[in-house]
Design a protein around this motif. Structure first.
Motif, PDB file in Angstrom:
ATOM      1  N   ILE A  39      31.773 -85.849  55.187  1.00  0.00           N
ATOM      2  CA  ILE A  39      32.789 -86.291  56.140  1.00  0.00           C
ATOM      3  C   ILE A  39      32.163 -87.363  57.021  1.00  0.00           C
ATOM      4  O   ILE A  39      31.183 -87.114  57.732  1.00  0.00           O
ATOM      5  CB  ILE A  39      33.295 -85.121  56.997  1.00  0.00           C
ATOM      6  CG1 ILE A  39      33.945 -84.061  56.098  1.00  0.00           C
ATOM      7  CG2 ILE A  39      34.287 -85.611  58.038  1.00  0.00           C
ATOM      8  CD1 ILE A  39      34.336 -82.790  56.819  1.00  0.00           C
ATOM      9  N   GLY A  40      32.716 -88.563  56.963  1.00  0.00           N
ATOM     10  CA  GLY A  40      32.165 -89.650  57.765  1.00  0.00           C
ATOM     11  C   GLY A  40      32.584 -91.001  57.243  1.00  0.00           C
ATOM     12  O   GLY A  40      33.376 -91.117  56.304  1.00  0.00           O
ATOM     13  N   ASP A  41      32.050 -92.035  57.864  1.00  0.00           N
ATOM     14  CA  ASP A  41      32.371 -93.418  57.543  1.00  0.00           C
ATOM     15  C   ASP A  41      31.740 -93.803  56.211  1.00  0.00           C
ATOM     16  O   ASP A  41      30.520 -93.802  56.060  1.00  0.00           O
ATOM     17  CB  ASP A  41      31.848 -94.317  58.667  1.00  0.00           C
ATOM     18  CG  ASP A  41      32.253 -95.768  58.515  1.00  0.00           C
ATOM     19  OD1 ASP A  41      32.702 -96.164  57.423  1.00  0.00           O
ATOM     20  OD2 ASP A  41      32.124 -96.517  59.495  1.00  0.00           O
ATOM     21  N   ALA A  42      32.582 -94.149  55.242  1.00  0.00           N
ATOM     22  CA  ALA A  42      32.080 -94.485  53.912  1.00  0.00           C
ATOM     23  C   ALA A  42      31.254 -95.759  53.901  1.00  0.00           C
ATOM     24  O   ALA A  42      30.476 -95.982  52.968  1.00  0.00           O
ATOM     25  CB  ALA A  42      33.256 -94.629  52.939  1.00  0.00           C
ATOM     26  N   LEU A  43      31.404 -96.621  54.904  1.00  0.00           N
ATOM     27  CA  LEU A  43      30.651 -97.867  54.970  1.00  0.00           C
ATOM     28  C   LEU A  43      29.415 -97.762  55.871  1.00  0.00           C
ATOM     29  O   LEU A  43      28.739 -98.752  56.098  1.00  0.00           O
ATOM     30  CB  LEU A  43      31.551 -99.007  55.451  1.00  0.00           C
ATOM     31  CG  LEU A  43      32.725 -99.355  54.534  1.00  0.00           C
ATOM     32  CD1 LEU A  43      33.478-100.562  55.073  1.00  0.00           C
ATOM     33  CD2 LEU A  43      32.264 -99.615  53.107  1.00  0.00           C
ATOM     34  N   SER A  44      29.142 -96.575  56.357  1.00  0.00           N
ATOM     35  CA  SER A  44      27.965 -96.376  57.194  1.00  0.00           C
ATOM     36  C   SER A  44      26.692 -96.579  56.379  1.00  0.00           C
ATOM     37  O   SER A  44      26.643 -96.257  55.189  1.00  0.00           O
ATOM     38  CB  SER A  44      27.975 -94.966  57.782  1.00  0.00           C
ATOM     39  OG  SER A  44      26.726 -94.648  58.362  1.00  0.00           O
ATOM     40  N   PRO A  45      25.617 -97.109  56.982  1.00  0.00           N
ATOM     41  CA  PRO A  45      24.332 -97.234  56.267  1.00  0.00           C
ATOM     42  C   PRO A  45      23.824 -95.904  55.742  1.00  0.00           C
ATOM     43  O   PRO A  45      23.051 -95.870  54.780  1.00  0.00           O
ATOM     44  CB  PRO A  45      23.402 -97.811  57.342  1.00  0.00           C
ATOM     45  CG  PRO A  45      24.315 -98.526  58.292  1.00  0.00           C
ATOM     46  CD  PRO A  45      25.567 -97.706  58.339  1.00  0.00           C
ATOM     47  N   SER A  46      24.258 -94.797  56.360  1.00  0.00           N
ATOM     48  CA  SER A  46      23.790 -93.477  55.930  1.00  0.00           C
ATOM     49  C   SER A  46      24.507 -92.986  54.672  1.00  0.00           C
ATOM     50  O   SER A  46      24.088 -91.976  54.080  1.00  0.00           O
ATOM     51  CB  SER A  46      23.986 -92.456  57.055  1.00  0.00           C
ATOM     52  OG  SER A  46      25.363 -92.308  57.360  1.00  0.00           O
ATOM     53  N   ALA A  47      25.557 -93.686  54.243  1.00  0.00           N
ATOM     54  CA  ALA A  47      26.309 -93.272  53.052  1.00  0.00           C
ATOM     55  C   ALA A  47      25.582 -93.772  51.807  1.00  0.00           C
ATOM     56  O   ALA A  47      26.019 -94.693  51.123  1.00  0.00           O
ATOM     57  CB  ALA A  47      27.736 -93.809  53.112  1.00  0.00           C
ATOM     58  N   THR A  48      24.454 -93.153  51.532  1.00  0.00           N
ATOM     59  CA  THR A  48      23.635 -93.558  50.397  1.00  0.00           C
ATOM     60  C   THR A  48      22.817 -92.376  49.913  1.00  0.00           C
ATOM     61  O   THR A  48      22.892 -91.276  50.501  1.00  0.00           O
ATOM     62  CB  THR A  48      22.709 -94.725  50.780  1.00  0.00           C
ATOM     63  OG1 THR A  48      22.049 -95.224  49.622  1.00  0.00           O
ATOM     64  CG2 THR A  48      21.688 -94.291  51.815  1.00  0.00           C
ATOM     65  N   VAL A  49      22.065 -92.562  48.845  1.00  0.00           N
ATOM     66  CA  VAL A  49      21.157 -91.531  48.340  1.00  0.00           C
ATOM     67  C   VAL A  49      19.835 -92.190  47.987  1.00  0.00           C
ATOM     68  O   VAL A  49      19.769 -93.393  47.733  1.00  0.00           O
ATOM     69  CB  VAL A  49      21.732 -90.824  47.086  1.00  0.00           C
ATOM     70  CG1 VAL A  49      22.973 -90.024  47.424  1.00  0.00           C
ATOM     71  CG2 VAL A  49      22.008 -91.827  45.973  1.00  0.00           C
ATOM     72  N   GLU A  50      18.781 -91.385  47.969  1.00  0.00           N
ATOM     73  CA  GLU A  50      17.466 -91.909  47.614  1.00  0.00           C
ATOM     74  C   GLU A  50      17.473 -92.402  46.168  1.00  0.00           C
ATOM     75  O   GLU A  50      17.963 -91.728  45.265  1.00  0.00           O
ATOM     76  CB  GLU A  50      16.411 -90.817  47.787  1.00  0.00           C
ATOM     77  CG  GLU A  50      14.990 -91.295  47.559  1.00  0.00           C
ATOM     78  CD  GLU A  50      13.956 -90.213  47.805  1.00  0.00           C
ATOM     79  OE1 GLU A  50      12.753 -90.485  47.574  1.00  0.00           O
ATOM     80  OE2 GLU A  50      14.358 -89.103  48.210  1.00  0.00           O
ATOM     81  N   GLY A  51      16.998 -93.595  45.962  1.00  0.00           N
ATOM     82  CA  GLY A  51      16.957 -94.169  44.625  1.00  0.00           C
ATOM     83  C   GLY A  51      18.185 -94.970  44.266  1.00  0.00           C
ATOM     84  O   GLY A  51      18.180 -95.688  43.266  1.00  0.00           O
ATOM     85  N   GLY A  52      19.242 -94.845  45.059  1.00  0.00           N
ATOM     86  CA  GLY A  52      20.448 -95.630  44.832  1.00  0.00           C
ATOM     87  C   GLY A  52      21.442 -94.960  43.893  1.00  0.00           C
ATOM     88  O   GLY A  52      21.120 -94.010  43.180  1.00  0.00           O
ATOM     89  N   PHE A  53      22.640 -95.471  43.910  1.00  0.00           N
ATOM     90  CA  PHE A  53      23.711 -94.956  43.060  1.00  0.00           C
ATOM     91  C   PHE A  53      23.753 -95.711  41.736  1.00  0.00           C
ATOM     92  O   PHE A  53      23.546 -96.921  41.682  1.00  0.00           O
ATOM     93  CB  PHE A  53      25.069 -95.110  43.751  1.00  0.00           C
ATOM     94  CG  PHE A  53      25.240 -94.250  44.970  1.00  0.00           C
ATOM     95  CD1 PHE A  53      25.416 -92.880  44.837  1.00  0.00           C
ATOM     96  CD2 PHE A  53      25.244 -94.809  46.240  1.00  0.00           C
ATOM     97  CE1 PHE A  53      25.572 -92.075  45.963  1.00  0.00           C
ATOM     98  CE2 PHE A  53      25.416 -94.019  47.367  1.00  0.00           C
ATOM     99  CZ  PHE A  53      25.573 -92.644  47.226  1.00  0.00           C
ATOM    100  N   ALA A  54      24.085 -94.979  40.674  1.00  0.00           N
ATOM    101  CA  ALA A  54      24.322 -95.629  39.389  1.00  0.00           C
ATOM    102  C   ALA A  54      25.642 -96.383  39.409  1.00  0.00           C
ATOM    103  O   ALA A  54      25.795 -97.423  38.769  1.00  0.00           O
ATOM    104  CB  ALA A  54      24.327 -94.588  38.273  1.00  0.00           C
ATOM    105  N   GLY A  55      26.592 -95.854  40.136  1.00  0.00           N
ATOM    106  CA  GLY A  55      27.893 -96.490  40.273  1.00  0.00           C
ATOM    107  C   GLY A  55      28.510 -96.161  41.613  1.00  0.00           C
ATOM    108  O   GLY A  55      28.213 -95.108  42.199  1.00  0.00           O
ATOM    109  N   ILE A  56      29.343 -97.060  42.098  1.00  0.00           N
ATOM    110  CA  ILE A  56      30.062 -96.840  43.360  1.00  0.00           C
ATOM    111  C   ILE A  56      31.530 -97.166  43.123  1.00  0.00           C
ATOM    112  O   ILE A  56      31.857 -98.266  42.682  1.00  0.00           O
ATOM    113  CB  ILE A  56      29.508 -97.712  44.500  1.00  0.00           C
ATOM    114  CG1 ILE A  56      28.039 -97.370  44.778  1.00  0.00           C
ATOM    115  CG2 ILE A  56      30.342 -97.538  45.764  1.00  0.00           C
ATOM    116  CD1 ILE A  56      27.385 -98.267  45.831  1.00  0.00           C
ATOM    117  N   VAL A  57      32.389 -96.215  43.409  1.00  0.00           N
ATOM    118  CA  VAL A  57      33.832 -96.412  43.343  1.00  0.00           C
ATOM    119  C   VAL A  57      34.340 -96.622  44.766  1.00  0.00           C
ATOM    120  O   VAL A  57      34.062 -95.801  45.654  1.00  0.00           O
ATOM    121  CB  VAL A  57      34.530 -95.196  42.703  1.00  0.00           C
ATOM    122  CG1 VAL A  57      36.048 -95.306  42.847  1.00  0.00           C
ATOM    123  CG2 VAL A  57      34.142 -95.070  41.238  1.00  0.00           C
ATOM    124  N   VAL A  58      35.066 -97.708  44.992  1.00  0.00           N
ATOM    125  CA  VAL A  58      35.549 -98.040  46.335  1.00  0.00           C
ATOM    126  C   VAL A  58      37.071 -98.022  46.338  1.00  0.00           C
ATOM    127  O   VAL A  58      37.713 -98.748  45.572  1.00  0.00           O
ATOM    128  CB  VAL A  58      35.030 -99.418  46.796  1.00  0.00           C
ATOM    129  CG1 VAL A  58      35.521 -99.717  48.208  1.00  0.00           C
ATOM    130  CG2 VAL A  58      33.509 -99.459  46.739  1.00  0.00           C
TER     131      VAL A  58
END
Length: 326
Positions: A195-214
């Motif tokens: 729950i939170g802002d999808a565009l926040s810098p914290s909306a990530t994971v270590e190593g990065g995402f394989a794909g991002i659906v917006v």
């Protein structure tokens, strides 16, 4: 943008029961979908969910027809939140809908008679076939339409979804089966809800995402941040090498015919500016909501892509073409 304003019998005007809450600026919400134009909205029967009453008794003519007609809709729950002053869960024999905002647009769908939505959500199922193996982000989770579809066909996926409205997350668990998606499948896949802002810098994971659906909208329009190339470059930094972004860009910025150019869509223009020569696009048919969808990275081998997705998408993925500014 495929937009349908819900209009019903006078009964619906008395259905909203709102909790107390401070009304704030809304953002990071799902988009709309087309509903049948001829429909009737009833309160759900007792036990149907939500604080609602029984539908009116059918007339003699209606009594001869099946009890539930295809265009009969039932209100299961209503509420409001700091982010949405209108939230409705509406049920029908064919599907369940999350309806938001003053225009009463559908933002999520849970089909009952088929797996597919016949709209842009179906396109997201093709993304895992053209990205590395790894977690996939859903920026704009809504009530979990995309998550249901993607885990159905790629049950090993680790999905990570962001939704800014806690009330929508609560309703998605109660009425749209999202709580089941949060449990691991036999193949180890699951949905992690944030729950939170999808565009926040914290909306990530270590190593990065394989794909991002917006899929981020407000009041029926894509949020303004996504019309800026800088926003897309920031989102791209959250990808692992070889990762891609797939976007629901909505419709054109002005009224247009199906033959009009995609260049009228400001989000597509921003993406093309951010990823010159590395953006692909397609436009859904009028029956599929007339939305633009885009995919970053080089155009995949369409034959290989077609062979690796569910059969219902094999023809559709061949409609992708490179997107270049005129």
């Amino acid at each position: 943008m495929a937009t349908v304003t819900l209009t019903s019998s006078p009964l619906s005007g008395h259905l909203l029961r709102r909790r107390r809450g401070r009304l704030c600026t809304k953002h990071h919400i799902q988009t709309q979908h087309r509903l049948p134009r001829a429909w009737r909205l009833y309160c759900a029967p007792e036990g149907g969910g939500g604080e609602v009453s029984a539908p009116p008794a059918p007339s003699a003519a209606e009594d001869q027809a099946p009890q539930e007609q295809p265009h009969d809709f039932y209100l299961l729950a209503t509420n409001r939140s700091d982010f949405n002053d209108i939230i409705m869960v509406i049920d029908s024999p064919a599907a369940r809908y999350l309806v938001l905002d003053h225009n009463k647009n559908v933002h999520s769908i849970l089909p009952k008679t088929t797996v597919w939505t016949n709209s842009y959500w179906d396109e997201f199922v093709s993304l895992p076939a053209v990205v590395p193996r790894g977690p996939v982000a859903l920026l704009g989770l809504g009530a979990g339409t995309a998550a249901h579809l993607m885990l159905k066909f790629w049950p090993w996926l680790q999905l990570v979804g962001w939704e800014i409205d806690p009330m929508i997350v609560e309703l998605s668990r109660d009425y749209f089966g999202v709580s089941d998606l949060e449990k691991a499948t036999e193949s180890g896949g699951s949905l992690s809800v944030h729950i939170g802002d999808a565009l926040s810098p914290s909306a990530t994971v270590e190593g990065g995402f394989a794909g991002i659906v917006v899929d981020l909208f407000c009041d029926g329009k894509i949020i303004p941040q996504l019309q800026e190339a800088a926003t897309w470059l920031e989102i791209a930094q959250k990808l692992m090498p070889g990762g891609r972004i797939m976007v629901n860009c909505g419709g054109a910025d002005v009224e247009e015919s199906l033959a009009s150019s995609w260049v009228q869509n400001p989000t597509v223009k921003a993406l093309c500016s951010a990823f010159p020569g590395q953006l692909n696009w397609k436009r859904l048919s009028e029956q599929e909501s007339v939305n633009y969808v885009t995919l970053t990275g080089p155009l995949p081998d369409l034959d290989e892509w077609s062979a690796s997705v569910p059969s219902e998408l094999s023809t559709k993925v061949k409609q992708w073409v490179p997107c270049e500014l005129a």
